[in-house]
Design a protein around this motif. Structure first.
Motif, PDB file in Angstrom:
ATOM      1  N   ASP A 153       0.854  -1.183   0.000  1.00 20.72           N
ATOM      2  CA  ASP A 153       0.000   0.000   0.000  1.00 20.72           C
ATOM      3  C   ASP A 153       0.890   1.233   0.000  1.00 20.72           C
ATOM      4  O   ASP A 153       1.424   1.636   1.033  1.00 20.72           O
ATOM      5  N   LYS A 154       1.071   1.840  -1.162  1.00 18.25           N
ATOM      6  CA  LYS A 154       2.007   2.964  -1.299  1.00 18.25           C
ATOM      7  C   LYS A 154       1.624   4.174  -0.449  1.00 18.25           C
ATOM      8  O   LYS A 154       2.501   4.807   0.141  1.00 18.25           O
ATOM      9  N   PRO A 155       0.322   4.568  -0.355  1.00 17.73           N
ATOM     10  CA  PRO A 155       0.011   5.700   0.528  1.00 17.73           C
ATOM     11  C   PRO A 155       0.370   5.432   1.986  1.00 17.73           C
ATOM     12  O   PRO A 155       0.728   6.357   2.720  1.00 17.73           O
ATOM     13  N   TRP A 156       0.275   4.183   2.408  1.00 18.00           N
ATOM     14  CA  TRP A 156       0.649   3.842   3.792  1.00 18.00           C
ATOM     15  C   TRP A 156       2.143   4.095   4.007  1.00 18.00           C
ATOM     16  O   TRP A 156       2.557   4.636   5.036  1.00 18.00           O
ATOM     17  N   VAL A 157       2.956   3.723   3.012  1.00 18.55           N
ATOM     18  CA  VAL A 157       4.394   3.952   3.107  1.00 18.55           C
ATOM     19  C   VAL A 157       4.685   5.447   3.104  1.00 18.55           C
ATOM     20  O   VAL A 157       5.521   5.939   3.877  1.00 18.55           O
ATOM     21  N   PHE A 158       3.990   6.204   2.248  1.00 17.16           N
ATOM     22  CA  PHE A 158       4.226   7.639   2.190  1.00 17.16           C
ATOM     23  C   PHE A 158       3.825   8.306   3.508  1.00 17.16           C
ATOM     24  O   PHE A 158       4.442   9.295   3.922  1.00 17.16           O
ATOM     25  N   ALA A 159       2.815   7.759   4.174  1.00 13.80           N
ATOM     26  CA  ALA A 159       2.428   8.303   5.472  1.00 13.80           C
ATOM     27  C   ALA A 159       3.558   8.166   6.488  1.00 13.80           C
ATOM     28  O   ALA A 159       3.768   9.049   7.329  1.00 13.80           O
ATOM     29  N   GLN A 160       4.310   7.081   6.417  1.00 11.97           N
ATOM     30  CA  GLN A 160       5.462   6.920   7.308  1.00 11.97           C
ATOM     31  C   GLN A 160       6.544   7.936   6.973  1.00 11.97           C
ATOM     32  O   GLN A 160       7.229   8.461   7.858  1.00 11.97           O
ATOM     33  N   LEU A 161       6.706   8.225   5.674  1.00 12.24           N
ATOM     34  CA  LEU A 161       7.688   9.234   5.270  1.00 12.24           C
ATOM     35  C   LEU A 161       7.278  10.630   5.747  1.00 12.24           C
ATOM     36  O   LEU A 161       8.112  11.437   6.155  1.00 12.24           O
ATOM     37  N   VAL A 162       5.982  10.923   5.699  1.00 15.12           N
ATOM     38  CA  VAL A 162       5.490  12.210   6.193  1.00 15.12           C
ATOM     39  C   VAL A 162       5.781  12.365   7.680  1.00 15.12           C
ATOM     40  O   VAL A 162       6.154  13.438   8.163  1.00 15.12           O
ATOM     41  N   ARG A 163       5.638  11.261   8.407  1.00 12.92           N
ATOM     42  CA  ARG A 163       5.916  11.313   9.840  1.00 12.92           C
ATOM     43  C   ARG A 163       7.398  11.615  10.096  1.00 12.92           C
ATOM     44  O   ARG A 163       7.745  12.362  11.019  1.00 12.92           O
ATOM     45  N   LEU A 164       8.269  11.053   9.265  1.00 16.15           N
ATOM     46  CA  LEU A 164       9.695  11.355   9.401  1.00 16.15           C
ATOM     47  C   LEU A 164       9.982  12.812   9.070  1.00 16.15           C
ATOM     48  O   LEU A 164      10.826  13.448   9.713  1.00 16.15           O
ATOM     49  N   ARG A 165       9.289  13.364   8.064  1.00 18.05           N
ATOM     50  CA  ARG A 165       9.504  14.770   7.716  1.00 18.05           C
ATOM     51  C   ARG A 165       9.078  15.682   8.864  1.00 18.05           C
ATOM     52  O   ARG A 165       9.739  16.694   9.153  1.00 18.05           O
ATOM     53  N   GLU A 216      15.598  18.900   6.119  1.00 18.04           N
ATOM     54  CA  GLU A 216      16.419  17.704   6.295  1.00 18.04           C
ATOM     55  C   GLU A 216      15.820  16.486   5.597  1.00 18.04           C
ATOM     56  O   GLU A 216      16.532  15.572   5.218  1.00 18.04           O
ATOM     57  N   PHE A 217      14.494  16.487   5.446  1.00 21.13           N
ATOM     58  CA  PHE A 217      13.823  15.316   4.854  1.00 21.13           C
ATOM     59  C   PHE A 217      12.757  15.800   3.877  1.00 21.13           C
ATOM     60  O   PHE A 217      11.560  15.726   4.150  1.00 21.13           O
TER      61      PHE A 217
END
Length: 233
Positions: free
Chosen positions: A196-208, A215-216
């Motif tokens: 699920d690509k949006p789920w992965v992108f949500a984790q990236l948003v949390r890192l940002r 930095e991110f």
């Protein structure tokens, strides 16, 4: 990249030194008086030899790391290996012949690695809560349908587990392997998340949010739960 030798990328970016100025002629030394040649940047000879030596070391270290991971996972008494060795199930398309790549490979000195390769579409799986499971491979051999049942000690997933194409959703098999507790080289948890690509992108948003946009950095996106809300917006 983590397995590259120290200074590998630095050596590749280092400019070539200028040629030394011509000096006085020196008579050639006899073969017994010649000192050993200095190693190049990658640990081998100078010039191009150093580059290829670094590349060779990188490949050797990467292969050794993969072999060590495999050895740790299947080093004990496996479910289906027994005296015949350890059974590795590789889930991949037929473009790469993993049986050939692992031919003659052994772990812990004398334990043979046997390989079965199949695509997700050829697999079925049954797993019990008590830890017993079986995997079936159904394929065509010489125009005849053949079904084989096996219990792999280890699994390597090299094929996408989910696509929008018809019959492309194989998340149930990933769940089944996780349910059965089959060790995997690449984490089954990560494979399922990446379906699920949006789920992965949500984790990236949390890192940002944690590290900051500078930095991110991420590509701007907008998420809609369904197409109707996207059209209305």
């Amino acid at each position: 990249m983590a397995n590259l030798p120290n200074g590998y990328m630095t050596d590749l970016q280092r400019p070539m030194p200028p040629p030394p100025p011509p000096g006085p002629a020196v008579p050639p030394a006899s073969p017994g008086d010649r000192p050993p040649s200095a190693p190049g940047p990658g640990g081998g000879g100078g010039g191009g030899g150093g580059f290829f030596s670094s590349l060779s070391n990188a490949v050797k270290q990467t292969t050794a790391a993969a072999a060590a991971t495999f050895s740790e996972q299947v080093g004990g008494g496996g479910a289906g290996g027994g005296a015949r060795g350890r059974l590795l199930l590789v889930i991949d398309e037929p473009g790469t012949d993993w049986v050939k790549l692992f031919k003659g490979r052994k772990i812990h000195g004398d334990i043979e690695v046997r390989v079965e390769q199949a695509e997700f579409s050829e697999l079925s799986l049954v797993a019990q809560a008590n830890g017993t499971f079986s995997v079936a491979i159904e394929g065509l051999r010489g125009g005849t349908k053949v079904v084989r049942t096996l219990r792999p000690d280890f699994v390597l997933v090299r094929q996408h587990a989910y696509s929008t194409a018809r019959g492309g959703d194989h998340r149930g098999l990933v769940i089944g392997l996780q349910y059965a507790g089959v060790p995997a080289l690449n984490s089954l948890h990560a494979i399922y998340n990446f379906c699920d690509k949006p789920w992965v992108f949500a984790q990236l948003v949390r890192l940002r949010r944690k590290l900051g946009a500078d930095e991110f950095p991420l590509i701007d996106q907008t998420f809609y739960p369904n197409h109707k809300q996207m059209v209305s917006a």
